[in-house]
Design a protein around this motif. Sequence first.
Motif, short mmCIF file in Angstrom:
data_model
loop_
_atom_site.label_atom_id
_atom_site.label_comp_id
_atom_site.label_asym_id
_atom_site.label_seq_id
_atom_site.Cartn_x
_atom_site.Cartn_y
_atom_site.Cartn_z
N GLY A 57 0.82 -1.21 0.00
CA GLY A 57 0.00 0.00 0.00
C GLY A 57 0.85 1.26 0.00
O GLY A 57 0.54 2.23 -0.70
N ALA A 58 1.92 1.26 0.78
CA ALA A 58 2.81 2.41 0.83
C ALA A 58 3.51 2.63 -0.51
O ALA A 58 3.64 3.77 -0.99
CB ALA A 58 3.85 2.23 1.94
N LYS A 59 3.97 1.54 -1.13
CA LYS A 59 4.61 1.65 -2.43
C LYS A 59 3.62 2.14 -3.48
O LYS A 59 3.97 2.93 -4.38
CB LYS A 59 5.19 0.30 -2.85
CG LYS A 59 5.96 0.33 -4.18
CD LYS A 59 6.55 -1.02 -4.51
CE LYS A 59 7.39 -0.95 -5.78
NZ LYS A 59 6.62 -0.50 -6.95
N GLN A 60 2.38 1.66 -3.40
CA GLN A 60 1.34 2.09 -4.34
C GLN A 60 1.16 3.60 -4.30
O GLN A 60 1.11 4.27 -5.34
CB GLN A 60 0.03 1.39 -4.01
CG GLN A 60 -1.13 1.76 -4.92
CD GLN A 60 -2.44 1.16 -4.43
OE1 GLN A 60 -2.76 1.26 -3.24
NE2 GLN A 60 -3.19 0.54 -5.33
N LYS A 61 1.08 4.16 -3.09
CA LYS A 61 0.90 5.61 -2.95
C LYS A 61 2.13 6.37 -3.48
O LYS A 61 1.99 7.39 -4.17
CB LYS A 61 0.65 5.95 -1.49
CG LYS A 61 -0.69 5.49 -0.97
CD LYS A 61 -0.87 5.86 0.50
CE LYS A 61 -2.22 5.38 1.02
NZ LYS A 61 -2.40 5.71 2.46
N ALA A 62 3.30 5.86 -3.16
CA ALA A 62 4.53 6.52 -3.61
C ALA A 62 4.65 6.48 -5.13
O ALA A 62 5.01 7.48 -5.77
CB ALA A 62 5.74 5.86 -2.96
N ASP A 63 4.33 5.33 -5.73
CA ASP A 63 4.40 5.20 -7.19
C ASP A 63 3.42 6.15 -7.87
O ASP A 63 3.77 6.80 -8.86
CB ASP A 63 4.09 3.76 -7.61
CG ASP A 63 5.23 2.80 -7.32
OD1 ASP A 63 6.36 3.28 -7.06
OD2 ASP A 63 5.00 1.57 -7.37
N ARG A 64 2.22 6.22 -7.32
CA ARG A 64 1.23 7.09 -7.96
C ARG A 64 1.69 8.54 -7.91
O ARG A 64 1.58 9.27 -8.91
CB ARG A 64 -0.13 6.94 -7.28
CG ARG A 64 -1.18 7.86 -7.88
CD ARG A 64 -2.58 7.57 -7.38
NE ARG A 64 -3.09 6.31 -7.91
CZ ARG A 64 -4.34 5.90 -7.75
NH1 ARG A 64 -5.21 6.64 -7.07
NH2 ARG A 64 -4.75 4.76 -8.26
N LYS A 65 2.19 8.99 -6.78
CA LYS A 65 2.68 10.37 -6.69
C LYS A 65 3.82 10.62 -7.67
O LYS A 65 3.87 11.65 -8.34
CB LYS A 65 3.16 10.65 -5.26
CG LYS A 65 2.04 10.78 -4.24
CD LYS A 65 2.59 11.10 -2.86
CE LYS A 65 1.49 11.25 -1.84
NZ LYS A 65 2.02 11.57 -0.48
#
Length: 465
Positions: free
Chosen positions: A94-102
Amino acid sequence: MVKSHSTLNRRDFMKALGFVGAGVGALSAGSPVFKDLDEMASAGSSNKRAWWIKEVDTPTIEIDWDMLKRHDATTIPQVAYASFVGKDVAAAQGAKQKADRKQWIAEDKSGYTLRDYALFDAAAYGWQAGFSHDFLGDTTVTPYGMGSPSDLGLPAWNGSPEETTAMIRQAFRFLGTGTISIVELNENNRKLVYGVDWDGKAIVFENVEKAYETDKKRVIPEKCRYAVVFSMPMSEEMNKRAPTLLGDATTALSYSLSTLFQIRAQRFFRMLGYQGLGSFTYVNNTSINPALAVISGMGEQGRLGQCVFPEYGTMARLGSVITDLPLVPDKPIDSGVWNFCKTCKLCASHCPSGALNPDDVPSWDVKYSGNHPGKKVYHCDGMNCHGYWYDLTSLCSICVASCVFAKKNKAGIHDIIKATTAVTPAFNSFFRTMDQAFGYKYSNRDPESWWDINGEPMFGIDSRY
């Protein structure tokens, strides 16, 4: 689209495709005779469905009602993913998902640009963070002080089931849904209502007058014997750009619109003097809506685990509202979809996570505990599917976009293909090949090209269809 009266008859058309006489005969068996393509395309316009969609007594998939039990929604991927992979793994994803999207937005990555995200965020409002809807519906009174007919000293609506069903279809279409179907919640069909809701509350049927909710359970009165299933069509152009934020946006919008529609539907039932019970969050909980849609003939079970509609293919989402208003239930249909799915396999071959089943024959065996047993289908591995969403930072939807039936009927040829598929499976492999060869195949259209399309209809769908 054919602009003038056609001269090509059905037999000549089939011959042009290289079909032998036996094939033409197979199509003709049990089907109307048409003088041209225009006549065929307009056939059945005064009926509920196209002529090749046959009502049947049982769904085209095999169901073992003794094996099938009410399902626990806390085992489905949206709820149980962390328990399958571990909380630490899920949190890291979940943390990587948010970072990737940003990062992708900052990099102006195609399909993940700032304008793409702005459109997705606008579409998702009401689905992810907005409207207050719940199991019992909105209970506020109107500005005129009405909460039900009794406030005016009037009895509840008292039309015949036939009149009432026609009224519901007309009203609900106006209020924003695509198509509707009716399920009678008999002993078997009640098994398609979750036994445990997404939040862990039990859903139970009790012999009471009014539905109610506690901190432990949601109670459906025994007399609430009907489920109204509704579809919310999606934009084909946008879905063909999955997996991106633009592909995500049409899914988000369909759920947002469904959320608002549920509120409206529940109020409509209440103002008639009846109960309308829906989801407490999102719109695809409380009941297994694809199963309800198959049972009531809105569409057929597809290989990808969703209901495939004769009208929309895979380009629609589903919701349902349970009511005590007497209605006329619909029957299952056979439009050739299930037989086509057995040989097509396009969705499975395009699935990047390997979640979809490519087997030649369906099975009773489930893939994991989140599958609903009791039906002989191509069970999907929902955890593989859900896990892949983290890599994309969005929903996937490639299977939805790649389906042969995910086409708008802009020409009579599509009707001929659907009709042929419905009557005989002999040409299913040919039609799959033709679909790919003629440029309809899924190829992840350039996401940013969507912004240059002129004349996109409201919400991306033609409401006249």
